[in-house]
Design a protein around this motif. Structure first.
Motif, short mmCIF file in Angstrom:
data_model
loop_
_atom_site.label_atom_id
_atom_site.label_comp_id
_atom_site.label_asym_id
_atom_site.label_seq_id
_atom_site.Cartn_x
_atom_site.Cartn_y
_atom_site.Cartn_z
N VAL A 47 -8.53 -63.82 64.57
CA VAL A 47 -8.48 -63.16 65.87
C VAL A 47 -9.67 -63.71 66.64
O VAL A 47 -10.82 -63.46 66.27
CB VAL A 47 -8.56 -61.62 65.74
CG1 VAL A 47 -8.58 -60.97 67.11
CG2 VAL A 47 -7.39 -61.09 64.91
N THR A 48 -9.39 -64.50 67.68
CA THR A 48 -10.42 -65.18 68.44
C THR A 48 -10.10 -65.07 69.93
O THR A 48 -9.15 -64.41 70.31
CB THR A 48 -10.51 -66.67 68.06
OG1 THR A 48 -9.23 -67.28 68.32
CG2 THR A 48 -10.87 -66.86 66.59
N ARG A 49 -10.89 -65.74 70.73
CA ARG A 49 -10.62 -65.85 72.17
C ARG A 49 -10.38 -67.31 72.51
O ARG A 49 -11.01 -68.19 71.94
CB ARG A 49 -11.81 -65.34 72.98
CG ARG A 49 -11.95 -63.83 72.91
CD ARG A 49 -12.97 -63.36 73.96
NE ARG A 49 -13.17 -61.94 73.82
CZ ARG A 49 -12.42 -61.01 74.42
NH1 ARG A 49 -11.44 -61.36 75.21
NH2 ARG A 49 -12.66 -59.73 74.24
N ASP A 50 -9.48 -67.52 73.47
CA ASP A 50 -9.26 -68.89 73.95
C ASP A 50 -10.28 -69.18 75.05
O ASP A 50 -11.12 -68.34 75.38
CB ASP A 50 -7.82 -69.12 74.40
CG ASP A 50 -7.40 -68.28 75.60
OD1 ASP A 50 -8.28 -67.70 76.29
OD2 ASP A 50 -6.18 -68.21 75.87
N ASP A 51 -10.22 -70.37 75.63
CA ASP A 51 -11.18 -70.77 76.65
C ASP A 51 -11.15 -69.88 77.89
O ASP A 51 -12.14 -69.75 78.59
CB ASP A 51 -10.93 -72.23 77.06
CG ASP A 51 -11.26 -73.21 75.94
OD1 ASP A 51 -12.02 -72.82 75.02
OD2 ASP A 51 -10.76 -74.34 75.98
N ALA A 52 -10.01 -69.26 78.15
CA ALA A 52 -9.88 -68.37 79.31
C ALA A 52 -10.32 -66.94 78.99
O ALA A 52 -10.31 -66.08 79.87
CB ALA A 52 -8.44 -68.37 79.81
N GLY A 53 -10.69 -66.68 77.73
CA GLY A 53 -11.15 -65.35 77.34
C GLY A 53 -10.07 -64.45 76.78
O GLY A 53 -10.33 -63.31 76.39
N LEU A 54 -8.81 -64.92 76.71
CA LEU A 54 -7.72 -64.12 76.17
C LEU A 54 -7.81 -64.08 74.65
O LEU A 54 -8.10 -65.09 74.00
CB LEU A 54 -6.36 -64.71 76.59
CG LEU A 54 -5.12 -63.95 76.12
CD1 LEU A 54 -5.05 -62.56 76.79
CD2 LEU A 54 -3.87 -64.74 76.45
N ILE A 55 -7.54 -62.92 74.08
CA ILE A 55 -7.54 -62.78 72.63
C ILE A 55 -6.32 -63.50 72.06
O ILE A 55 -5.20 -63.37 72.57
CB ILE A 55 -7.56 -61.30 72.23
CG1 ILE A 55 -8.91 -60.69 72.64
CG2 ILE A 55 -7.30 -61.12 70.74
CD1 ILE A 55 -9.02 -59.19 72.45
N VAL A 56 -6.54 -64.25 70.99
CA VAL A 56 -5.48 -64.99 70.32
C VAL A 56 -5.45 -64.55 68.86
O VAL A 56 -6.47 -64.62 68.17
CB VAL A 56 -5.71 -66.51 70.39
CG1 VAL A 56 -4.60 -67.26 69.68
CG2 VAL A 56 -5.83 -66.97 71.84
N VAL A 57 -4.29 -64.07 68.44
CA VAL A 57 -4.10 -63.65 67.04
C VAL A 57 -3.24 -64.70 66.37
O VAL A 57 -2.13 -64.99 66.82
CB VAL A 57 -3.41 -62.26 66.97
CG1 VAL A 57 -3.15 -61.87 65.52
CG2 VAL A 57 -4.26 -61.21 67.68
N ARG A 58 -3.76 -65.28 65.29
CA ARG A 58 -3.04 -66.33 64.58
C ARG A 58 -2.49 -65.77 63.27
O ARG A 58 -3.23 -65.18 62.49
CB ARG A 58 -3.95 -67.52 64.33
CG ARG A 58 -4.29 -68.24 65.63
CD ARG A 58 -5.25 -69.42 65.43
NE ARG A 58 -5.56 -70.04 66.70
CZ ARG A 58 -6.50 -69.61 67.54
NH1 ARG A 58 -7.24 -68.56 67.22
NH2 ARG A 58 -6.72 -70.23 68.68
#
Length: 174
Positions: A47-58
């Motif tokens: 669970v991280t953030r992308d360059d735009a700040g959106l949370i990304v769940v892999r």
């Protein structure tokens, strides 16, 4: 407030949101085996953030043909939305998931639920169709018989305990 402190405050908020997203995603149960969560199974990769700040769940499926993949992704997305967390779900297929990623707590939950957890590690070529001794999750007996290579799902085999006569699934080592 200085600009440095302001950035720190924003980072604290971001870290809290990320931690909350991880907590929420981690608690989503597997639809086929509801006694374990996606975190217990090890399919929640990050669970991280992308360059735009959106949370990304892999998430990594247990295998690419798993019919529950979309259901799991939708359940995680729904849990996050219910917690007012905007996130994007990404499917990660490499490296492939292995039963080695199931946590010890997850293995105990499987056993308590009546499913024998995987024996050994996934390193061998014959791991998927191994002839290991599979202990009955109900009584612990090693006197068991494989009834079918495939149980309630393709990733499980169906066994019967020769001592207590109970049928059970074995989560194959893959």
């Amino acid at each position: 407030m200085s600009e440095g402190r302001d950035n720190g405050a924003r980072n604290d908020v971001a870290d809290f949101e990320l931690a909350r997203a991880l907590e929420v995603a981690s608690g989503v149960p597997d639809p086929e085996v509801p006694c374990v969560t996606v975190a217990d199974l090890g399919i929640l990769r990050s669970v991280t953030r992308d360059d735009a700040g959106l949370i990304v769940v892999r998430l990594t499926p247990t295998y690419s043909g798993c019919p529950a993949v979309i259901a799991i992704e939708m359940a995680v997305q729904s849990a996050l939305l219910d917690a007012d967390i905007e996130a994007r779900i990404e499917r990660v297929i490499s490296p492939a998931w292995t039963t080695d990623w199931i946590s010890e707590e997850g293995r105990e939950k499987l056993r308590a639920y009546g499913i024998a957890p995987p024996v050994g590690s996934s390193g061998g070529r014959r791991a998927f169709f191994a002839e290991d001794v599979i202990a009955c999750p109900r009584c612990g007996s090693a006197h068991t018989t494989k009834v079918s290579e495939f149980g309630s799902t393709a990733c499980k085999a169906h066994y019967r305990c020769d001592d207590c006569a109970e049928p059970f699934d074995y989560f194959k080592c893959i």
